[in-house]
Every structure is written in C-alpha cells, then in structure tokens.
Design an enzyme around this catalytic site. Sequence first.
Site, short mmCIF file in Angstrom:
data_model
loop_
_atom_site.label_atom_id
_atom_site.label_comp_id
_atom_site.label_asym_id
_atom_site.label_seq_id
_atom_site.Cartn_x
_atom_site.Cartn_y
_atom_site.Cartn_z
N PRO A 95 0.82 -1.22 0.00
CA PRO A 95 0.00 0.00 0.00
C PRO A 95 0.85 1.27 0.00
O PRO A 95 0.33 2.36 -0.16
CB PRO A 95 -0.82 -0.12 1.29
CG PRO A 95 -0.09 -1.08 2.15
CD PRO A 95 0.64 -2.00 1.23
N GLU A 122 2.26 -8.13 8.45
CA GLU A 122 2.67 -6.72 8.51
C GLU A 122 3.47 -6.31 7.28
O GLU A 122 3.83 -5.14 7.13
CB GLU A 122 3.52 -6.47 9.77
CG GLU A 122 2.72 -6.42 11.06
CD GLU A 122 1.59 -5.39 11.01
OE1 GLU A 122 1.83 -4.27 10.56
OE2 GLU A 122 0.46 -5.74 11.39
N ARG A 160 -4.66 -7.68 -20.64
CA ARG A 160 -5.63 -7.23 -21.65
C ARG A 160 -5.02 -6.22 -22.63
O ARG A 160 -5.62 -5.91 -23.65
CB ARG A 160 -6.91 -6.72 -21.01
CG ARG A 160 -6.76 -5.51 -20.15
CD ARG A 160 -7.96 -5.34 -19.23
NE ARG A 160 -9.23 -5.22 -19.95
CZ ARG A 160 -9.61 -4.14 -20.63
NH1 ARG A 160 -8.81 -3.11 -20.70
NH2 ARG A 160 -10.77 -4.11 -21.24
N ASP A 175 -10.86 2.34 -24.09
CA ASP A 175 -11.24 2.21 -22.68
C ASP A 175 -10.97 3.50 -21.92
O ASP A 175 -10.14 4.31 -22.31
CB ASP A 175 -10.41 1.10 -22.00
CG ASP A 175 -10.97 -0.28 -22.26
OD1 ASP A 175 -12.15 -0.39 -22.62
OD2 ASP A 175 -10.20 -1.24 -22.11
N1 SAM Z 1 1.70 -3.01 7.55
C1 SAM Z 1 1.60 -2.63 6.19
C2 SAM Z 1 1.46 -1.13 6.08
O1 SAM Z 1 0.86 -0.53 6.96
O2 SAM Z 1 1.91 -0.54 5.08
C3 SAM Z 1 0.40 -3.29 5.52
C4 SAM Z 1 0.56 -4.75 5.36
S1 SAM Z 1 -0.79 -5.52 4.56
C5 SAM Z 1 -1.79 -5.98 5.91
C6 SAM Z 1 -0.16 -7.06 4.01
C7 SAM Z 1 0.27 -7.11 2.56
O3 SAM Z 1 -0.84 -6.88 1.73
C8 SAM Z 1 1.30 -6.09 2.13
O4 SAM Z 1 2.60 -6.49 2.44
C9 SAM Z 1 1.06 -6.00 0.64
O5 SAM Z 1 1.75 -7.02 -0.04
C10 SAM Z 1 -0.43 -6.27 0.53
N2 SAM Z 1 -1.22 -5.05 0.34
C11 SAM Z 1 -2.09 -4.52 1.23
N3 SAM Z 1 -2.68 -3.43 0.76
C12 SAM Z 1 -2.20 -3.25 -0.48
C13 SAM Z 1 -2.43 -2.28 -1.50
N4 SAM Z 1 -3.27 -1.26 -1.33
N5 SAM Z 1 -1.77 -2.42 -2.67
C14 SAM Z 1 -0.90 -3.43 -2.87
N6 SAM Z 1 -0.64 -4.37 -1.94
C15 SAM Z 1 -1.28 -4.29 -0.76
#
Ligand code: SAM
Length: 254
Positions: A95, A122, A160, A175
């Site tokens: 994220p 995490e 795609r 698109d």
């Molecule tokens: N503790 C992290 C933080 O606060 O940034 C979030 C960890 S999340 C619970 C677990 C995993 O989900 C991440 O390591 C990532 O690979 C994936 N993930 C969660 N949200 C995401 C997003 N918006 N985009 C891409 N990957 C995401």
Amino acid sequence: MRIDIFTLFPGMFTAYLDESILKRAQAMGQLTVHLHHIRDYASGKHRITDEPPFGGGGGMVLKPEPIFTAVESLLATLPHEGAERERPPLILMTPQGRPFTQTIAQELAQHAHLLLLCGRYEGVDERVRTHLVSDEISIGDYVLTGGELAALVIVDAVTRLLPGVLGAEGAAASDSYATGLLEGPHYTKPADFRGWQVPDVLRSGHAAHIARWRREAALRRTWQRRPDLLLTAPLTEADKWFLRQLAQETALSE
Ligand code: SAM
C-alpha cells in the site's frame, strides 16, 4: 509475456487465472504465469516464513531468507543471470508503492517478463524492499490482508493490453484512461427496455455521427466525474468547443 508470482498462497490465483480472458491469453501463448510458493524456499523442519517484528508490536513480518532464495533461484535459471540490466523488474505489492494506473499498466505491458512479490501480515522485512525489489506498486489507498489480489489486478490489467488478447471487438484503445478520458456509456439490445430508449444516433448506422456522439459522451462523462483528467487529455479543437458549450450550459443551469 511471462509473469512469476511469489506468494504464500498460490492456490488463491488459480480460479481467476483459469477463466475468461486470462485463460484465453495463456491458451494463445501470450501469457505464462508461474506461481512460486515462498514456503518451499524456507529452511528448517518447520519451513518458517514469518517472525514477530524486532522491537515488539503486533503481527508478523515475512522473513528475508525465503524470499531472497525464491527470487534468486528463479533468476539463476534465466539467461545472463546476474547482469543487472537483464533482470526483469521485481515488483513488491504494497500500500506504500506508487499508485497503479492505466499508464503503469501500459508501461509494464512493454516488458517480456515481470516478477510480482506478494506480502502478508505486517509486510516483508525491509531488507527485501531495499536490496531485492526494483519497484513497488499499490492498487489503492486502503490496506488488504495480502498482496495476492493486488498481483491479480496487475496481471489482469497488463494482460488485456497484450497484442491480440482482447481481439478487435474488445480493443482496449477506447477504454477509460487509455484515451485520457473516461469512456462514454454503452447500450445493447433491446432498443426499448421498460420505456428507456437507446439514443437514436447509435441505431442510425452513420459511423461519423456515432463516433462524434461517443466522443462527446466521453467528454461529458469526464467533465462530470473526473474533470482533473481534462487538464492532461489530448483534446481537438472540436472537443474544446464542446467543453466550452458544456461549461456554459452548466453555468446557466446553476
Ligand atoms: N503493515 C503494512 C502497512 O501498513 O503498510 C500493511 C501490510 S498488509 C496488511 C499485508 C500485505 O498486503 C502487504 O505487504 C502488501 O503485499 C499487501 N497489500 C495490502 N494493501 C495493499 C495495497 N493497497 N496495494 C498493494 N498491496 C497491498
């Protein structure tokens, strides 16, 4: 294109990859997906892939060793292994990464090979981010439980765009975002549904009129929902004239 995905949950991918366009892309030979179970690269009897964070706090963190081993094992099988410029990008789903857009999908579609790394819990040990991955992508400003959905979003959006995958009838060129605008509305049969009519022009058979109607519908929709896109979209003089009309209509109706 070849895509290698590193995950603790390879089973999450198969249902989506085995249907519809992604299935077709694989059958055509345009897409090959290899799933790598990170646990297979963990050492010890218990094949531990995650540990509590140093410094305390809740949750678990994905250990660096199994991820490095998984990625390096794959890289060792590729031609010219070790030459930095030959390495396919390794993209961490997070994220905290750069926000995924159609422009990034188009950028990734130019590569012959992508590696996608899915975090869990995490997230991954910071040394994976600093010493192994080459890119980080987020699919939105929210937090998922893992990177698997994010990886599938990227696989779908990129596939795609690969030549021939959609076929002429579903060309991605018109698109939303591909043209810099949102796409206008679509209609299909019946022409009259509960008294709601399809616009006459779409049934006129007049190609130029239909094209202009579609363009103006896209401009109108973008104006209404994402006016920010109009600042960078390539616009013709006719488009600008139409938008000026729209602005006047809006001002009069307020
Ligand atoms: N503790 C992290 C933080 O606060 O940034 C979030 C960890 S999340 C619970 C677990 C995993 O989900 C991440 O390591 C990532 O690979 C994936 N993930 C969660 N949200 C995401 C997003 N918006 N985009 C891409 N990957 C995401």
